[in-house]
Design a protein around this motif. Structure first.
Motif, mmCIF file in Angstrom:
data_model
loop_
_atom_site.group_PDB
_atom_site.id
_atom_site.type_symbol
_atom_site.label_atom_id
_atom_site.label_comp_id
_atom_site.label_asym_id
_atom_site.label_seq_id
_atom_site.Cartn_x
_atom_site.Cartn_y
_atom_site.Cartn_z
ATOM 1 N N ASN A 35 0.804 -1.224 0.000
ATOM 2 C CA ASN A 35 0.000 0.000 0.000
ATOM 3 C C ASN A 35 0.838 1.274 0.000
ATOM 4 O O ASN A 35 0.406 2.306 -0.498
ATOM 5 N N THR A 36 2.047 1.235 0.539
ATOM 6 C CA THR A 36 2.880 2.428 0.599
ATOM 7 C C THR A 36 3.618 2.711 -0.708
ATOM 8 O O THR A 36 4.240 3.768 -0.851
ATOM 9 N N ASP A 37 3.554 1.777 -1.662
ATOM 10 C CA ASP A 37 4.185 1.943 -2.976
ATOM 11 C C ASP A 37 3.251 1.384 -4.046
ATOM 12 O O ASP A 37 3.558 0.389 -4.707
ATOM 13 N N PRO A 38 2.068 1.981 -4.222
ATOM 14 C CA PRO A 38 1.026 1.392 -5.066
ATOM 15 C C PRO A 38 1.355 1.314 -6.554
ATOM 16 O O PRO A 38 0.700 0.565 -7.277
ATOM 17 N N ASP A 39 2.362 2.043 -7.015
ATOM 18 C CA ASP A 39 2.718 1.972 -8.429
ATOM 19 C C ASP A 39 3.655 0.804 -8.743
ATOM 20 O O ASP A 39 3.873 0.484 -9.906
ATOM 21 N N ASN A 40 4.214 0.181 -7.718
ATOM 22 C CA ASN A 40 5.108 -0.959 -7.884
ATOM 23 C C ASN A 40 4.285 -2.239 -7.718
ATOM 24 O O ASN A 40 4.032 -2.684 -6.602
ATOM 25 N N ILE A 41 3.868 -2.818 -8.836
ATOM 26 C CA ILE A 41 2.955 -3.957 -8.828
ATOM 27 C C ILE A 41 3.670 -5.201 -9.356
ATOM 28 O O ILE A 41 4.304 -5.164 -10.410
ATOM 29 N N VAL A 42 3.567 -6.275 -8.602
ATOM 30 C CA VAL A 42 4.083 -7.570 -9.031
ATOM 31 C C VAL A 42 2.923 -8.333 -9.657
ATOM 32 O O VAL A 42 1.832 -8.379 -9.100
ATOM 33 N N ILE A 43 3.173 -8.936 -10.815
ATOM 34 C CA ILE A 43 2.116 -9.668 -11.521
ATOM 35 C C ILE A 43 2.522 -11.129 -11.639
ATOM 36 O O ILE A 43 3.652 -11.445 -12.007
ATOM 37 N N THR A 44 1.606 -12.010 -11.306
ATOM 38 C CA THR A 44 1.827 -13.441 -11.469
ATOM 39 C C THR A 44 0.578 -14.051 -12.111
ATOM 40 O O THR A 44 -0.429 -13.375 -12.294
ATOM 41 N N THR A 45 0.663 -15.312 -12.448
ATOM 42 C CA THR A 45 -0.483 -15.975 -13.074
ATOM 43 C C THR A 45 -1.399 -16.576 -12.008
ATOM 44 O O THR A 45 -0.965 -16.838 -10.878
ATOM 45 N N GLY A 46 -2.629 -16.820 -12.387
ATOM 46 C CA GLY A 46 -3.576 -17.463 -11.478
ATOM 47 C C GLY A 46 -3.091 -18.818 -10.982
ATOM 48 O O GLY A 46 -3.122 -19.085 -9.776
ATOM 49 N N PRO A 47 -2.610 -19.709 -11.873
ATOM 50 C CA PRO A 47 -2.126 -21.012 -11.410
ATOM 51 C C PRO A 47 -0.927 -20.911 -10.451
ATOM 52 O O PRO A 47 -0.836 -21.671 -9.485
ATOM 53 N N LYS A 48 -0.026 -19.971 -10.688
ATOM 54 C CA LYS A 48 1.111 -19.799 -9.768
ATOM 55 C C LYS A 48 0.628 -19.290 -8.417
ATOM 56 O O LYS A 48 1.123 -19.708 -7.368
ATOM 57 N N TRP A 49 -0.332 -18.379 -8.417
ATOM 58 C CA TRP A 49 -0.907 -17.880 -7.167
ATOM 59 C C TRP A 49 -1.574 -19.025 -6.403
ATOM 60 O O TRP A 49 -1.383 -19.165 -5.199
ATOM 61 N N ASP A 50 -2.345 -19.841 -7.105
ATOM 62 C CA ASP A 50 -3.008 -20.976 -6.463
ATOM 63 C C ASP A 50 -1.992 -21.921 -5.833
ATOM 64 O O ASP A 50 -2.182 -22.407 -4.712
ATOM 65 N N ALA A 51 -0.889 -22.200 -6.540
ATOM 66 C CA ALA A 51 0.155 -23.082 -6.009
ATOM 67 C C ALA A 51 0.790 -22.465 -4.763
ATOM 68 O O ALA A 51 1.062 -23.172 -3.775
ATOM 69 N N PHE A 52 1.024 -21.159 -4.788
ATOM 70 C CA PHE A 52 1.586 -20.472 -3.622
ATOM 71 C C PHE A 52 0.648 -20.591 -2.422
ATOM 72 O O PHE A 52 1.080 -20.925 -1.316
ATOM 73 N N VAL A 53 -0.626 -20.304 -2.617
ATOM 74 C CA VAL A 53 -1.596 -20.370 -1.517
ATOM 75 C C VAL A 53 -1.670 -21.788 -0.952
ATOM 76 O O VAL A 53 -1.687 -21.974 0.274
ATOM 77 N N LEU A 54 -1.683 -22.789 -1.814
ATOM 78 C CA LEU A 54 -1.694 -24.178 -1.333
ATOM 79 C C LEU A 54 -0.437 -24.485 -0.526
ATOM 80 O O LEU A 54 -0.493 -25.184 0.491
ATOM 81 N N GLY A 55 0.714 -23.967 -0.974
ATOM 82 C CA GLY A 55 1.965 -24.170 -0.235
ATOM 83 C C GLY A 55 1.931 -23.518 1.135
ATOM 84 O O GLY A 55 2.401 -24.095 2.119
ATOM 85 N N VAL A 56 1.358 -22.314 1.214
ATOM 86 C CA VAL A 56 1.230 -21.634 2.507
ATOM 87 C C VAL A 56 0.342 -22.462 3.428
ATOM 88 O O VAL A 56 0.679 -22.706 4.595
ATOM 89 N N LYS A 57 -0.787 -22.908 2.910
ATOM 90 C CA LYS A 57 -1.716 -23.698 3.724
ATOM 91 C C LYS A 57 -1.090 -25.014 4.189
ATOM 92 O O LYS A 57 -1.395 -25.491 5.278
ATOM 93 N N ALA A 58 -0.189 -25.573 3.377
ATOM 94 C CA ALA A 58 0.457 -26.851 3.717
ATOM 95 C C ALA A 58 1.667 -26.658 4.629
ATOM 96 O O ALA A 58 2.303 -27.630 5.027
ATOM 97 N N GLY A 59 2.011 -25.418 4.947
ATOM 98 C CA GLY A 59 3.126 -25.161 5.847
ATOM 99 C C GLY A 59 4.493 -25.157 5.183
ATOM 100 O O GLY A 59 5.517 -25.195 5.859
#
Length: 70
Positions: A35-59
């Protein structure tokens, strides 16, 4: 880039936090910014985001926060 609906990922009272937005229609990307640097945006794909979230949930990333207090 079309208008994005940013979702705040923060606890009450946080002054710096991540925001996430999901593309609409043909745009299947996920957009991440601080939020403090709103013009600096990282973009990823939906499948990569889903894999990341699953990894976080799995520890899979817990070792990065060992010893950090809430």
């Amino acid at each position: 880039m079309a208008e994005l609906n940013w979702i705040k990922a923060a606890e009450e009272g946080d002054t710096e936090y991540f925001e996430v937005a999901f593309g609409q229609g043909d745009d299947e990307n996920v957009y991440i910014r601080v939020n403090t640097d709103p013009d600096n945006i990282v973009i990823t794909t939906g499948p990569k985001w889903d894999a990341f979230v699953l990894g976080v949930k799995a520890g899979e990333f817990d070792h990065f926060v060992e010893g950090i207090e809430d």
